[in-house]
Design an enzyme around this catalytic site. Structure first.
Site, PDB file in Angstrom:
ATOM      1  N   ARG A 140      12.062   7.326  11.005  1.00 34.46           N
ATOM      2  CA  ARG A 140      12.936   7.033   9.669  1.00 34.46           C
ATOM      3  C   ARG A 140      13.346   8.534   9.165  1.00 34.46           C
ATOM      4  O   ARG A 140      13.894   8.787   8.049  1.00 34.46           O
ATOM      5  CB  ARG A 140      13.084   6.222   8.684  1.00 34.46           C
ATOM      6  N   ARG A 165      16.325  17.957  10.561  1.00 29.12           N
ATOM      7  CA  ARG A 165      17.933  18.114  10.629  1.00 29.12           C
ATOM      8  C   ARG A 165      17.727  19.434  10.533  1.00 29.12           C
ATOM      9  O   ARG A 165      17.239  20.788  10.589  1.00 29.12           O
ATOM     10  CB  ARG A 165      18.262  18.139   8.927  1.00 29.12           C
ATOM     11  N   ARG A 211      -1.758  -1.215   1.275  1.00 23.42           N
ATOM     12  CA  ARG A 211      -1.949  -0.120   0.546  1.00 23.42           C
ATOM     13  C   ARG A 211      -2.248  -0.501  -0.850  1.00 23.42           C
ATOM     14  O   ARG A 211      -1.098  -1.160  -1.327  1.00 23.42           O
ATOM     15  CB  ARG A 211      -2.086   1.241   0.948  1.00 23.42           C
ATOM     16  N   ARG A 262       2.457  13.112  -4.665  1.00 26.39           N
ATOM     17  CA  ARG A 262       3.760  13.496  -5.821  1.00 26.39           C
ATOM     18  C   ARG A 262       3.326  13.992  -7.095  1.00 26.39           C
ATOM     19  O   ARG A 262       2.467  12.598  -7.531  1.00 26.39           O
ATOM     20  CB  ARG A 262       4.593  13.000  -5.325  1.00 26.39           C
ATOM     21  N   GLU A 300       0.520  10.810  -8.650  1.00 24.54           N
ATOM     22  CA  GLU A 300       0.681   9.300  -7.653  1.00 24.54           C
ATOM     23  C   GLU A 300      -0.554   9.456  -7.191  1.00 24.54           C
ATOM     24  O   GLU A 300      -0.676   9.859  -5.477  1.00 24.54           O
ATOM     25  CB  GLU A 300       2.026   9.021  -6.737  1.00 24.54           C
ATOM     26  N   TYR A 357       7.393  -3.297   4.907  1.00 26.83           N
ATOM     27  CA  TYR A 357       7.871  -2.464   3.452  1.00 26.83           C
ATOM     28  C   TYR A 357       9.868  -2.593   3.433  1.00 26.83           C
ATOM     29  O   TYR A 357      10.524  -2.011   4.956  1.00 26.83           O
ATOM     30  CB  TYR A 357       7.941  -1.072   3.950  1.00 26.83           C
ATOM     31  N   ASP A 388      13.057  -1.111   1.706  1.00 25.33           N
ATOM     32  CA  ASP A 388      13.953  -1.469   0.624  1.00 25.33           C
ATOM     33  C   ASP A 388      14.777  -1.970  -0.614  1.00 25.33           C
ATOM     34  O   ASP A 388      15.195  -1.943  -0.405  1.00 25.33           O
ATOM     35  CB  ASP A 388      14.940   0.582   1.217  1.00 25.33           C
TER      36      ASP A 388
HETATM   37  C1  LIG Z   1       6.148   2.852  -4.714  1.00 26.00           C
HETATM   38  C2  LIG Z   1       7.482   2.662  -4.287  1.00 26.00           C
HETATM   39  C3  LIG Z   1       8.238   3.652  -4.392  1.00 26.00           C
HETATM   40  C4  LIG Z   1       9.764   2.669  -3.298  1.00 26.00           C
HETATM   41  N1  LIG Z   1      11.022   3.817  -4.190  1.00 26.00           N
HETATM   42  C5  LIG Z   1      11.832   3.066  -3.267  1.00 26.00           C
HETATM   43  C6  LIG Z   1      13.304   3.727  -3.003  1.00 26.00           C
HETATM   44  O1  LIG Z   1      12.807   4.505  -3.662  1.00 26.00           O
HETATM   45  N2  LIG Z   1      14.555   3.349  -2.805  1.00 26.00           N
HETATM   46  C7  LIG Z   1      14.079   2.074  -2.457  1.00 26.00           C
HETATM   47  O2  LIG Z   1      15.390   1.406  -1.909  1.00 26.00           O
HETATM   48  N3  LIG Z   1      13.357   1.310  -2.301  1.00 26.00           N
HETATM   49  C8  LIG Z   1      12.508   1.491  -2.642  1.00 26.00           C
HETATM   50  N4  LIG Z   1      10.914   1.256  -2.381  1.00 26.00           N
HETATM   51  C9  LIG Z   1      11.036  -0.530  -2.356  1.00 26.00           C
HETATM   52  C10 LIG Z   1      11.345  -1.541  -3.643  1.00 26.00           C
HETATM   53  O3  LIG Z   1      10.161  -1.167  -4.304  1.00 26.00           O
HETATM   54  C11 LIG Z   1      11.129  -2.440  -2.939  1.00 26.00           C
HETATM   55  O4  LIG Z   1      12.618  -2.946  -2.382  1.00 26.00           O
HETATM   56  C12 LIG Z   1      11.799  -3.979  -4.082  1.00 26.00           C
HETATM   57  O5  LIG Z   1      11.035  -4.067  -5.329  1.00 26.00           O
HETATM   58  C13 LIG Z   1      11.481  -5.582  -3.569  1.00 26.00           C
HETATM   59  O6  LIG Z   1      11.404  -6.523  -4.628  1.00 26.00           O
HETATM   60  P1  LIG Z   1      10.862  -7.803  -4.490  1.00 26.00           P
HETATM   61  O7  LIG Z   1      11.501  -8.517  -5.204  1.00 26.00           O
HETATM   62  O8  LIG Z   1      10.420  -8.397  -2.910  1.00 26.00           O
HETATM   63  O9  LIG Z   1       9.044  -7.218  -5.163  1.00 26.00           O
HETATM   64  P2  LIG Z   1       8.772  -7.186  -6.339  1.00 26.00           P
HETATM   65  O10 LIG Z   1       9.645  -6.459  -6.803  1.00 26.00           O
HETATM   66  O11 LIG Z   1       6.767  -6.815  -5.698  1.00 26.00           O
HETATM   67  O12 LIG Z   1       8.317  -8.353  -6.636  1.00 26.00           O
HETATM   68  C14 LIG Z   1       7.843  -9.563  -6.610  1.00 26.00           C
HETATM   69  C15 LIG Z   1       7.582 -10.051  -8.165  1.00 26.00           C
HETATM   70  O13 LIG Z   1       6.763 -10.881  -8.058  1.00 26.00           O
HETATM   71  C16 LIG Z   1       5.011 -11.062  -9.080  1.00 26.00           C
HETATM   72  N5  LIG Z   1       4.661 -12.532  -8.433  1.00 26.00           N
HETATM   73  C17 LIG Z   1       3.900 -12.421  -7.512  1.00 26.00           C
HETATM   74  N6  LIG Z   1       2.845 -12.975  -7.457  1.00 26.00           N
HETATM   75  C18 LIG Z   1       3.091 -14.352  -9.069  1.00 26.00           C
HETATM   76  C19 LIG Z   1       2.950 -15.290  -8.848  1.00 26.00           C
HETATM   77  N7  LIG Z   1       1.534 -15.613  -8.431  1.00 26.00           N
HETATM   78  N8  LIG Z   1       2.997 -15.341 -10.169  1.00 26.00           N
HETATM   79  C20 LIG Z   1       4.211 -15.296 -10.428  1.00 26.00           C
HETATM   80  N9  LIG Z   1       4.882 -14.289 -10.637  1.00 26.00           N
HETATM   81  C21 LIG Z   1       4.003 -13.642  -9.340  1.00 26.00           C
HETATM   82  C22 LIG Z   1       5.299  -9.993  -8.886  1.00 26.00           C
HETATM   83  O14 LIG Z   1       4.460  -9.954 -10.236  1.00 26.00           O
HETATM   84  C23 LIG Z   1       6.912  -9.304  -9.047  1.00 26.00           C
HETATM   85  O15 LIG Z   1       6.760  -8.762 -10.270  1.00 26.00           O
HETATM   86  C24 LIG Z   1       9.952   1.629  -3.745  1.00 26.00           C
HETATM   87  C25 LIG Z   1       8.395   0.710  -3.109  1.00 26.00           C
HETATM   88  C26 LIG Z   1       7.262   0.717  -3.498  1.00 26.00           C
HETATM   89  C27 LIG Z   1       5.892   0.645  -3.486  1.00 26.00           C
END
Ligand SMILES: Cc1cc2nc3c(=O)[nH]c(=O)nc-3n(C[C@H](O)[C@H](O)[C@H](O)COP(=O)(O)OP(=O)(O)OC[C@H]3O[C@@H](n4cnc5c(N)ncnc54)[C@H](O)[C@@H]3O)c2cc1C
Length: 364
Positions: free
Chosen positions: A171, A175, A248, A278, A298, A346, A348
């Site tokens: 991805r 360019r 990771r 970074r 990071e 992964y 977004d």
């Molecule tokens: C370093 C990094 C950079 C990123 N940058 C981008 C970006 O620039 N642009 C983009 O579009 N996306 C980005 N992403 C992706 C983005 O973070 C995710 O798409 C998004 O946060 C996913 O949401 P989620 O609800 O699936 O997961 P999460 O945000 O992980 O939410 C899950 C929640 O469940 C809770 N949980 C887990 N187990 C339990 C339990 N047993 N009891 C109670 N609560 C619990 C956790 O604490 C967490 O708060 C990035 C990801 C990372 C890791």
């Protein structure tokens, strides 16, 4: 009748969007429990020195989906930030992702056709390259691989690039124009005032209990709702019965300094000998003019059972192991798995929002 229609485990993007839709469009009774002490999951921002700091890594919102874009704009205005990261390698700064400016910096080529000829000359052809190393060598050759990809990838995944699937990198744009926008999507920006504010608006009128781990009282939580929406780790849900899935981790170190540290939101450090991948300077996400600045280094890290799982490691073996968990989940009619941890992929932010919207809309 049980007290809630949905008990949502996790107040990240999936849980919050699902809750918002079910509460305000369907009139359902919803409770979110979250084990951290804040809403927003990994998108959470906290204010330090008047700057919105992306606590779990830099989050740039981008999407091609107008429905998703309109949806998030209901809860926050977005600025016109465009991600144009730079790479620092052996003390030199390069334009990134690889574009005509990068190729000019490396080879002196000034036009798309000169750049194309140069890449054809340096690329190492390979028939149907499957691994990350062979694929990138077949596109841009050894020098660009060394400067931009090799060390960064080894640090990030702690694996040899030849042992990683090419899909991890496909991805990344390469360019032949001067376009250095990291993303190809039509809509891009940062919520003005931070992601946490956006989540607060999304969660208005919804009951949320923080500092509450589902597994501490699983049978109680299961007993108060018709359906459980679970957005934590799928392997943890099934008590690791097929073994723990590989993730990771990340470790962040913040520093507060005066003025402007690096003149850009994101600079990647691609040399293997530098332990971080970074540096993030948060005020640049919102064009901040604050007198102080917060920078975050990071560091990739291993991920043990109790650490925050940042990136699933999608090797063939791990995906097969995940399939065992997914099949097990299929049999549970009162369970909905959602988000990046449920999918072991992964995703977004826009993918997660779309998936939560679809799941919420498709329930009969
Ligand atoms: C370093 C990094 C950079 C990123 N940058 C981008 C970006 O620039 N642009 C983009 O579009 N996306 C980005 N992403 C992706 C983005 O973070 C995710 O798409 C998004 O946060 C996913 O949401 P989620 O609800 O699936 O997961 P999460 O945000 O992980 O939410 C899950 C929640 O469940 C809770 N949980 C887990 N187990 C339990 C339990 N047993 N009891 C109670 N609560 C619990 C956790 O604490 C967490 O708060 C990035 C990801 C990372 C890791």
């Amino acid at each position: 009748m049980l007290k809630y229609d949905y008990l949502i485990v996790g107040c990240g993007l999936f849980g919050s969007v699902f809750a918002q839709k079910q509460t305000h469009q369907r009139g359902k009774r919803v409770l979110i429990i979250e084990k951290r002490n804040h809403i927003g999951g990994n998108c959470y921002t906290e204010q330090i020195e008047g700057i919105n700091v992306h606590k779990y890594g830099p989050h740039i919102f981008h999407t091609d989906n107008l429905e998703v874009w309109n949806y998030v704009n209901r809860f926050s205005s977005f600025n016109n930030f465009v991600n144009r990261p730079k790479v620092c390698y052996k003390n030199k700064i390069y334009s990134f992702p690889v574009n005509l400016m990068t190729l000019y910096q490396l080879y002196g080529v000034k036009t798309p056709s000169e750049a194309k000829s140069k890449l054809d000359e340096v690329a190492i052809p390979s028939q149907n390259p499957q691994n990350l190393e062979d694929w990138i060598l077949s596109q841009v050759g050894p020098e660009i691989y060394e400067i931009f990809i090799k060390g960064y990838t080894k640090k990030q995944w702690q694996k040899e690039p030849a042992d990683l699937p090419a899909s991890l990198i496909k991805r990344l744009p390469i360019r032949l124009t001067f376009n250095d926008n990291y993303f190809n999507d039509q809509y891009q920006g940062i919520p003005i005032g931070g992601y946490t504010k956006m989540f607060e608006n999304m969660l208005k009128g919804i009951e949320v209990k923080l500092n509450t781990d589902y597994f501490a009282e699983k049978s109680y939580w299961d007993s108060i709702a018709e359906t459980i929406v679970y957005t934590g780790k799928i392997d943890e849900y099934f008590d690791y019965k097929f073994g723990p899935l590989e993730y990771r981790g990340l470790h962040f170190e913040n520093e507060i300094l005066e003025g402007d540290y690096q003149g850009n939101a994101v600079i990647n450090y691609t040399q293997e000998s530098i332990p971080f991948t970074r540096t993030i300077e948060h005020k640049h996400f919102e064009f901040g003019q604050q007198p102080k600045t917060v920078i975050t280094r990071e560091f990739p890290a291993s991920c043990q059972k109790d650490d925050i799982p940042y990136y699933p490691v999608n090797t063939k073996a791990n995906n097969t192991q995940y399939e065992c968990y997914r099949e097990e989940a299929e049999d549970k009619k009162t369970l909905i798995l959602g988000g990046r941890l449920g999918a072991y992929k992964y995703l977004d932010m826009d993918d997660v929002i779309l998936s939560a919207m679809n799941v919420a809309n498709n329930i009969k």
